[in-house]
Design a protein around this motif. Structure first.
Motif, PDB file in Angstrom:
ATOM      1  N   ASP A   1      -0.214   5.088   1.142  1.00 57.97           N
ATOM      2  CA  ASP A   1      -0.427   5.997   2.280  1.00 57.97           C
ATOM      3  C   ASP A   1      -0.434   5.246   3.611  1.00 57.97           C
ATOM      4  O   ASP A   1      -1.185   4.288   3.783  1.00 57.97           O
ATOM      5  N   GLY A   2       0.395   5.695   4.538  1.00 54.54           N
ATOM      6  CA  GLY A   2       0.456   5.050   5.843  1.00 54.54           C
ATOM      7  C   GLY A   2       1.363   3.823   5.845  1.00 54.54           C
ATOM      8  O   GLY A   2       1.639   3.263   6.896  1.00 54.54           O
TER       9      GLY A   2
ATOM     10  N   ASP B   1       0.854  -1.178   0.000  1.00 55.97           N
ATOM     11  CA  ASP B   1       0.000   0.000   0.000  1.00 55.97           C
ATOM     12  C   ASP B   1       0.904   1.247   0.000  1.00 55.97           C
ATOM     13  O   ASP B   1       2.115   1.142   0.235  1.00 55.97           O
TER      14      ASP B   1
END
Ligand SMILES: [Mg+2]
Length: 283
Positions: free
Chosen positions: A33-34, A31
């Motif tokens: 974002d984050g 992933d």
């Protein structure tokens, strides 16, 4: 082997060793974002962790393919991740790609081209209705992010971010339903997009396309749950697989499902660096 990494249990350590053993044929899905970039108030400023591009380059040299699987438009992630520059420096045969908007959009380091389908029918009507929906929930100041194939409403930065998020969740879900769209909740963000695609399908497609014989998936948020579920079911089918949670105070849903929990993007970079070293030692 690594000493300082937090495995959930002995089984998790075995799963780590199993993907190291088949690393040249492993697909690593991440992933954005984050996970690769810290969460910030303005999503347009979510630059990749400074050490992540170099780490992804080194990783791509060791595994079958590195695929960033994100809710963001592919073009944004290529920019925020400095992936064009990274593609310039990749060794021959290394594969880096992006599946944007949950797999609807594509970019890869060899063609450098973007592909994207038409926006879903109903999105324009939803967009037209959105200002009134926000006003009715006293949320006109929410940041509305236009994603081309989706619209995201961010409550981060508002005075009562969590309460506003909860108020908007039902309203936007109802409106999404009416327009034939689907609601994807995230960390203080509500995204309305086309139904029928999620990261579970994306990670399966990535493994299939790259003929992966093992998988590592790293995520931090609710939108990664389907990918976690897909990887767990592939593992039951015998595929070596490792699930990593980039943890935060905001979202606990993935930690219980992960084999390894690391503290945010800097923890992800550290884990990948350890993985690369273990792979280099083993092959
Ligand atoms: Mg995320």
């Amino acid at each position: 082997m690594v000493g300082h990494m937090e495995y959930r249990n002995e089984k998790a350590r075995q799963r780590y060793d199993a993907v190291v053993a088949v690393a040249p044929e492993v697909v690593v899905g991440l992933d954005f974002d984050g996970t690769l970039s810290p969460i910030v108030d303005d999503p347009r400023q979510a630059l990749i962790h400074p050490e992540a591009p170099e780490t992804l380059g080194a990783l791509a040299a060791e595994v079958q393919a590195v695929v960033v699987i994100t809710g963001r438009p592919a073009r944004q992630v290529v920019e925020l991740g400095h992936l064009e520059q990274l593609a310039d420096s990749l060794p021959d045969g290394a594969r880096l790609s992006v599946m944007g908007q949950y797999g609807h959009e594509r970019w890869d380091s060899s063609s450098r081209e973007f592909s994207s389908p038409e926006p879903p029918p109903g999105l324009q009507a939803f967009r037209d209705e959105l200002p009134a929906l926000l006003a009715a929930q006293d949320a006109s100041d929410a940041l509305v992010e236009e994603k081309g194939l989706a619209v995201a409403v961010h409550t981060r930065g508002l005075p009562h971010a969590k309460q506003t998020f909860l108020r908007l969740e039902d309203t936007l879900e109802e409106a999404a339903d009416r327009h034939g769209l689907t609601l994807e909740p995230g960390r203080l963000v509500l995204e309305v997009r086309a139904p029928g695609m999620h990261k579970g399908l994306a990670v399966r497609a990535a493994i299939e396309e790259h003929h992966g014989r093992g998988v590592v998936f790293v995520g931090d948020d609710l939108g990664d749950l389907e990918a976690f579920e897909a990887v767990r079911s592939l593992r039951i089918g015998g595929l070596p697989a490792l699930l990593v949670c980039s943890s935060s105070d905001e979202q606990e849903a993935l930690a219980g499902l992960a084999d390894v929990v690391v503290p945010g993007p800097s923890g992800v970079v550290e884990l990948l660096t350890t993985f690369i070293a273990d792979v280099a030692a083993a092959h």
